[in-house]
Design an enzyme around this catalytic site. Structure first.
Site, short mmCIF file in Angstrom:
data_model
loop_
_atom_site.label_atom_id
_atom_site.label_comp_id
_atom_site.label_asym_id
_atom_site.label_seq_id
_atom_site.Cartn_x
_atom_site.Cartn_y
_atom_site.Cartn_z
N SER A 1 40.14 36.63 43.70
CA SER A 1 41.43 36.19 43.14
C SER A 1 41.79 34.80 43.64
O SER A 1 42.36 33.99 42.89
CB SER A 1 42.53 37.19 43.51
OG SER A 1 42.61 37.32 44.92
N GLU B 1 36.23 44.40 55.84
CA GLU B 1 35.36 44.80 54.72
C GLU B 1 35.98 46.00 54.01
O GLU B 1 36.89 46.64 54.55
CB GLU B 1 33.98 45.15 55.24
CG GLU B 1 33.24 43.98 55.86
CD GLU B 1 33.06 42.83 54.88
OE1 GLU B 1 33.56 41.73 55.18
OE2 GLU B 1 32.44 43.05 53.82
N LEU C 1 32.44 37.54 39.36
CA LEU C 1 32.22 38.99 39.51
C LEU C 1 33.05 39.46 40.70
O LEU C 1 32.74 39.14 41.84
CB LEU C 1 30.74 39.29 39.75
CG LEU C 1 29.72 38.68 38.80
CD1 LEU C 1 28.32 39.19 39.12
CD2 LEU C 1 30.09 38.97 37.34
N CYS D 1 37.41 40.37 41.54
CA CYS D 1 38.67 39.61 41.62
C CYS D 1 39.58 40.28 42.65
O CYS D 1 40.74 40.56 42.40
CB CYS D 1 39.34 39.59 40.24
SG CYS D 1 40.54 38.24 40.08
N GLY D 2 39.03 40.44 43.83
CA GLY D 2 39.79 41.06 44.93
C GLY D 2 40.34 40.00 45.86
O GLY D 2 40.80 38.94 45.40
N VAL E 1 38.92 37.83 47.85
CA VAL E 1 38.28 36.51 47.74
C VAL E 1 38.29 36.02 46.29
O VAL E 1 38.71 34.89 45.99
CB VAL E 1 36.84 36.54 48.28
CG1 VAL E 1 36.17 35.18 48.11
CG2 VAL E 1 36.83 36.93 49.76
N LYS F 1 25.37 38.72 59.57
CA LYS F 1 25.53 37.26 59.70
C LYS F 1 24.55 36.69 60.71
O LYS F 1 24.00 35.61 60.52
CB LYS F 1 26.97 36.96 60.11
CG LYS F 1 27.97 37.30 59.01
CD LYS F 1 29.38 37.36 59.54
CE LYS F 1 30.40 37.57 58.45
NZ LYS F 1 31.77 37.77 58.99
N1 LIG Z 1 37.62 39.24 52.85
C1 LIG Z 1 37.06 38.26 53.54
O1 LIG Z 1 37.70 37.64 54.42
C2 LIG Z 1 35.64 37.89 53.28
C3 LIG Z 1 34.84 38.60 52.40
N2 LIG Z 1 33.54 38.21 52.21
C4 LIG Z 1 32.68 38.93 51.28
O2 LIG Z 1 33.17 38.69 49.96
C5 LIG Z 1 32.91 39.82 49.13
C6 LIG Z 1 34.22 40.31 48.54
O3 LIG Z 1 35.07 40.61 49.59
P1 LIG Z 1 36.63 40.91 49.31
O4 LIG Z 1 37.13 40.03 48.24
O5 LIG Z 1 37.31 40.89 50.63
O6 LIG Z 1 36.55 42.42 48.81
P2 LIG Z 1 37.55 43.18 47.82
O7 LIG Z 1 37.21 44.64 47.94
O8 LIG Z 1 38.94 42.72 48.05
O9 LIG Z 1 37.10 42.64 46.37
C7 LIG Z 1 35.98 43.10 45.72
C8 LIG Z 1 36.42 43.35 44.27
O10 LIG Z 1 35.28 43.62 43.48
C9 LIG Z 1 35.61 44.66 42.58
N3 LIG Z 1 34.38 45.31 42.17
C10 LIG Z 1 33.63 46.17 42.88
N4 LIG Z 1 32.56 46.55 42.17
C11 LIG Z 1 32.65 45.91 40.97
C12 LIG Z 1 31.87 45.88 39.79
N5 LIG Z 1 30.75 46.62 39.69
N6 LIG Z 1 32.25 45.12 38.78
C13 LIG Z 1 33.38 44.38 38.86
N7 LIG Z 1 34.18 44.35 39.94
C14 LIG Z 1 33.81 45.12 40.98
C15 LIG Z 1 36.56 45.56 43.36
O11 LIG Z 1 37.36 46.32 42.50
C16 LIG Z 1 37.37 44.55 44.15
O12 LIG Z 1 38.52 44.17 43.45
C17 LIG Z 1 32.21 40.85 50.04
O13 LIG Z 1 30.82 40.69 49.92
C18 LIG Z 1 32.65 40.43 51.43
O14 LIG Z 1 31.73 40.82 52.44
C19 LIG Z 1 32.98 37.12 52.84
C20 LIG Z 1 33.73 36.41 53.72
C21 LIG Z 1 35.11 36.73 54.02
N1 LIG Z 2 35.19 41.31 57.32
C1 LIG Z 2 34.66 39.98 57.59
C2 LIG Z 2 35.06 39.04 56.47
C3 LIG Z 2 34.42 37.72 56.58
O1 LIG Z 2 33.18 37.63 56.62
C4 LIG Z 2 35.22 39.47 58.93
O2 LIG Z 2 36.18 40.10 59.43
O3 LIG Z 2 34.69 38.47 59.45
#
Ligand SMILES: NC(=O)C1=CN([C@@H]2O[C@H](COP(=O)(O)OP(=O)(O)OC[C@H]3O[C@@H](n4cnc5c(N)ncnc54)[C@H](O)[C@@H]3O)[C@@H](O)[C@H]2O)C=CC1
Ligand SMILES: N[C@@H](CC=O)C(=O)O
Ligand code: NA
Length: 430
Positions: free
Chosen positions: A19, A192, A12, A14-15, A17, A207
């Protein structure tokens, strides 16, 4: 014993993380099969924008109907990396109801509704794993939940947000501006979806709530965590820190009270001595110290943000959950038996660096010192320097309660000779 029928995974999101999770599942397919004891296959990928090309992902797997995907009934593991509270929360509980276990990286949701999600997982006999939710790639949740399950943890303190550490590090080491550093962190995929969560401390607070809950076997929610962001940190604060032989970091600190009867959890900027390992944490790296009765002091260090590092933690959980599914077992769920009260920030005891703008005339220093004494706050050092006919007075205290410090500052503001309180910052790590 190798099973040939693949375990099915629904992804669920594909952003940044998601991807990377899909990419690693493909590039490491053979290793994952050998480590799990069965093949694992991507059965569906829920996205918001189906028109975007996603390299390495079969377009036939892409759907905008995440609900239908989690309701299929043949999914073994749902990987939730869309973020936010809804629809993530409903999709996760629906996944449990339809026979799937869940791997998530969603710290905001887990800090707000972790207890209910654990209860739903238990009700349906399924796993809920979330190593990626705290400190990115760093194995921290499982060591706290499993490796240290026989110990008594007293303190968890460190840097748990990569975006703000990246910004503070840039500001301190290159003199970069705040917005410039934030824009770079966002471009690198650290921030975020709404970077306010990072810079205002909400992400680190979420966290901290998760860490405190696991460490102290107590339910700790986001609202229980005292929170200050880093947007008020200025170049002058870094200069003051340098004069103290310190730098500034955004810290999460979770502590058991000395009498063991309560706990506190807090997030705020703090001065850290340059000699402390946390002072040398660069970029989007995280570092967390854990102190416990038997193990003593442990340090966990690594990339705290970024698609690939976070995906590493997600994949580690995926292997663990798949192994559990094959042996019809589940890992540890929520442990909240201690049910300790969470004390308010006023009970926290630490050191403070206070910078005052005062009139430069006889008796001011004595007046200020008297106010500290009247509130039971002991002064460690005082430094005064003239500034345009006025003076800057910097006081560093010994350990004092946050309530006593707050009362002191309120009384200082009432003195005619105190023009203003330029800054207050806690001093940690000594
Ligand atoms: N980016 C990072 O370094 C980290 C992120 N996280 C967590 O991982 C999760 C994802 O973060 P990212 O990948 O960075 O965010 P992102 O915004 O890059 O990816 C989220 C994806 O989910 C899609 N999306 C949103 N609502 C949707 C739905 N209803 N159905 C299908 N797709 C949907 C969006 O279009 C987007 O492509 C968040 O909870 C974030 O807090 C945790 C640790 C590190
Ligand atoms: N936005 C968060 C992503 C990882 O949890 C951070 O910067 O630590
Ligand atoms: Na982690």
């Amino acid at each position: 014993m190798m099973r040939t029928r693949p375990l099915k995974v629904a992804l669920l999101g594909c952003g940044v993380v998601g991807s990377e999770v899909a990419r690693i599942m493909t590039t490491h397919a053979d290793d994952l099969t050998a480590r799990i004891g069965a093949p694992v296959e991507l059965a569906g990928v829920a996205v918001r924008r189906p028109d975007r090309v996603r390299e390495g992902i079969d377009p036939a797997l892409v759907t905008t109907d995440a609900t239908a995907l989690v309701k299929r009934g043949d999914i073994d593991v749902v990987v939730e990396v869309i973020g936010g509270i809804e629809p993530a929360r409903t999709l996760i509980t629906t996944a449990f109801e339809h026979g799937a276990s869940v791997v998530s990286a969603n710290k905001a949701l887990l800090a707000q509704d972790g207890a209910a999600l654990h209860a739903a997982a238990d009700e349906h006999g399924k796993d809920l794993y979330y190593e990626a939710a705290v400190a990115g790639a760093i194995p921290l949740i499982r060591p706290l939940r499993e490796s240290l399950a026989g110990d008594k943890i007293n303190r968890v303190m460190g840097i748990v947000n990569g975006t703000t550490n990246f910004i503070l590090d840039k500001m301190d080491s290159t003199g970069a501006g705040y917005q410039e550093a934030l824009d770079e962190a966002t471009a690198l995929g650290y921030a975020e979806a709404d970077p306010t969560a990072d810079v205002e401390g909400f992400d680190a607070a979420a966290k901290a709530a998760i860490l405190a809950g696991i460490a102290f076997h107590t339910r700790v929610r986001l609202d229980d965590v005292y929170r200050e962001g880093m947007t008020e940190v200025t170049a002058a604060d870094f200069a003051s820190a340098k004069e103290m032989g310190c730098t500034i970091k955004l810290l999460a600190i979770c502590e058991r009270a000395a009498d063991g009867a309560s706990v506190t959890a807090r997030v705020h900027p703090a001065m850290i001595p340059l000699s402390h390992p946390l002072a040398s944490v660069r970029g989007a790296y995280n570092a967390v110290f854990v102190e416990s009765d038997a193990a003593g002091q442990l340090m966990f260090y690594g990339p705290g943000a970024g698609g690939s590092p976070t995906a590493s933690a997600v994949l580690g959980d995926l292997v663990a959950v798949c192994r559990n599914r094959l042996s019809d077992a589940t890992g540890p769920g929520e442990s909240a038996y201690a049910a300790l009260p969470v004390s308010p920030m006023g009970d926290v005891v630490t050191r403070y660096h206070i910078s005052l703008d005062v009139a430069d005339k006889p008796g001011v220093l004595a007046q200020v010192a008297t106010v500290f004494a009247e509130h039971g706050v002991s002064i460690d050092t005082v430094r005064q320097q003239g500034k345009d006919g006025e003076a800057s007075l910097v006081v560093v205290t010994h350990r004092a309660s946050d309530a006593a410090l707050t009362g002191t500052v309120e009384a200082l503001r009432k003195l005619d000779t105190v023009r203003g309180v330029a800054s207050i910052m806690r001093v940690e790590g000594e």
